[in-house]
Design a protein around this motif. Structure first.
Motif, PDB file in Angstrom:
ATOM      1  N   VAL A 109       0.837  -1.202   0.000  1.00  0.00           N
ATOM      2  CA  VAL A 109       0.000   0.000   0.000  1.00  0.00           C
ATOM      3  C   VAL A 109       0.870   1.250   0.000  1.00  0.00           C
ATOM      4  CG1 VAL A 109      -1.673   1.336   1.352  1.00  0.00           C
ATOM      5  CG2 VAL A 109      -1.953  -1.141   1.122  1.00  0.00           C
ATOM      6  N   TYR A 110       1.911   1.259   0.830  1.00  0.00           N
ATOM      7  CA  TYR A 110       2.814   2.407   0.883  1.00  0.00           C
ATOM      8  C   TYR A 110       3.517   2.623  -0.456  1.00  0.00           C
ATOM      9  CZ  TYR A 110       2.249   2.348   5.981  1.00  0.00           C
ATOM     10  OH  TYR A 110       1.737   2.376   7.252  1.00  0.00           O
ATOM     11  N   ILE A 112       2.372   1.798  -3.476  1.00  0.00           N
ATOM     12  CA  ILE A 112       1.393   2.341  -4.429  1.00  0.00           C
ATOM     13  C   ILE A 112       1.153   3.819  -4.138  1.00  0.00           C
ATOM     14  CG2 ILE A 112      -1.016   2.229  -5.199  1.00  0.00           C
ATOM     15  CD1 ILE A 112      -0.877  -0.822  -4.470  1.00  0.00           C
ATOM     16  N   GLU A 113       1.014   4.144  -2.864  1.00  0.00           N
ATOM     17  CA  GLU A 113       0.784   5.532  -2.467  1.00  0.00           C
ATOM     18  C   GLU A 113       1.952   6.423  -2.901  1.00  0.00           C
ATOM     19  OE1 GLU A 113      -1.125   7.576   1.436  1.00  0.00           O
ATOM     20  OE2 GLU A 113       0.577   6.249   1.786  1.00  0.00           O
ATOM     21  N   MET A 116       1.760   7.037  -6.573  1.00  0.00           N
ATOM     22  CA  MET A 116       0.693   8.000  -6.884  1.00  0.00           C
ATOM     23  C   MET A 116       1.164   9.434  -6.635  1.00  0.00           C
ATOM     24  SD  MET A 116      -2.602   5.955  -5.328  1.00  0.00           S
ATOM     25  CE  MET A 116      -3.703   7.356  -5.462  1.00  0.00           C
ATOM     26  N   LEU A 141      -3.674   3.054 -10.579  1.00  0.00           N
ATOM     27  CA  LEU A 141      -3.052   3.022  -9.254  1.00  0.00           C
ATOM     28  C   LEU A 141      -4.078   3.249  -8.151  1.00  0.00           C
ATOM     29  CD1 LEU A 141       0.245   4.997  -9.970  1.00  0.00           C
ATOM     30  CD2 LEU A 141       0.040   2.548  -9.443  1.00  0.00           C
ATOM     31  N   TYR A 145      -4.812   0.743  -5.188  1.00  0.00           N
ATOM     32  CA  TYR A 145      -4.721   1.241  -3.814  1.00  0.00           C
ATOM     33  C   TYR A 145      -5.982   0.900  -3.033  1.00  0.00           C
ATOM     34  CZ  TYR A 145      -4.124   4.567   0.028  1.00  0.00           C
ATOM     35  OH  TYR A 145      -3.999   5.137   1.259  1.00  0.00           O
ATOM     36  N   GLU A 146      -7.134   1.144  -3.645  1.00  0.00           N
ATOM     37  CA  GLU A 146      -8.408   0.879  -2.969  1.00  0.00           C
ATOM     38  C   GLU A 146      -8.588  -0.618  -2.684  1.00  0.00           C
ATOM     39  OE1 GLU A 146     -11.355   2.713  -5.469  1.00  0.00           O
ATOM     40  OE2 GLU A 146     -10.839   4.729  -4.760  1.00  0.00           O
ATOM     41  N   ASN A 148      -6.184  -2.846  -2.284  1.00  0.00           N
ATOM     42  CA  ASN A 148      -5.250  -3.235  -1.256  1.00  0.00           C
ATOM     43  C   ASN A 148      -5.625  -2.719   0.121  1.00  0.00           C
ATOM     44  OD1 ASN A 148      -2.619  -4.760  -2.093  1.00  0.00           O
ATOM     45  ND2 ASN A 148      -3.195  -3.487  -3.827  1.00  0.00           N
ATOM     46  N   THR A 149      -6.149  -1.517   0.209  1.00  0.00           N
ATOM     47  CA  THR A 149      -6.538  -1.006   1.524  1.00  0.00           C
ATOM     48  C   THR A 149      -7.784  -1.708   2.007  1.00  0.00           C
ATOM     49  OG1 THR A 149      -7.681   0.880   0.498  1.00  0.00           O
ATOM     50  CG2 THR A 149      -5.447   1.245   1.321  1.00  0.00           C
TER      51      THR A 149
END
Length: 154
Positions: A109-110, A112-113, A116, A141, A145-146, A148-149
């Protein structure tokens, strides 16, 4: 077709008999759970599936007589299937902090963030087709992200 099968598995750990005549089959798409008392062999079954433990057959098995202390049976996993195993009590190197362990769960997640945020900065200077390509990448992305979170919360 079975993705996984245990056929008459008998497993020793040192000289202690842990599993005796365990047989089952799992097919693609099935969801199962393993329940039992502490010390009943649940972890041993999972480690055999993941390949962490191996069956120790005697020479000539299955045609030779099996002396005490040797394993019996077969664990079969369909070619192309994948297995993973998460330790019940993981061991970390000395000095690793709890926050570092917790952050490991969100590593993807980190990542991907971060990608972004870098793309956001880059898009400030783009125009036309370059901007359009970047917006599509950003949309991808965002979906990733969505997903994965959402999975992390479940």
């Amino acid at each position: 077709m079975h993705e996984l099968s245990f056929d008459g598995v008998k497993k020793y750990m040192n000289e202690a008999l842990v599993l005796k005549d365990v047989s089952f089959q799992l097919s693609e798409g099935e969801k199962v759970g393993i329940i039992g008392q502490n010390g009943s062999g649940k972890t041993t079954v999972l480690k055999l599936i993941a390949g962490i433990l191996k069956l120790k057959h005697c020479e000539g098995y299955p045609y030779a007589p099996v002396p005490p202390g040797y394993d019996e049976g077969w664990v079969k996993i369909t070619k192309g299937s994948t297995c993973s195993y998460l330790e019940q009590i993981p061991e970390y190197t000395e000095g690793v902090k709890v926050i570092n362990v917790l952050n490991m769960a969100f590593k993807e997640v980190y990542s991907i963030e971060k990608e972004m945020r870098e793309l956001e900065e880059k898009m400030k200077e783009l125009i036309d087709s370059d901007l359009e390509k970047s917006l599509k990448q950003y949309s991808y992305l965002m979906e990733l992200y969505e997903v994965n979170t959402t999975l992390q919360v479940m």
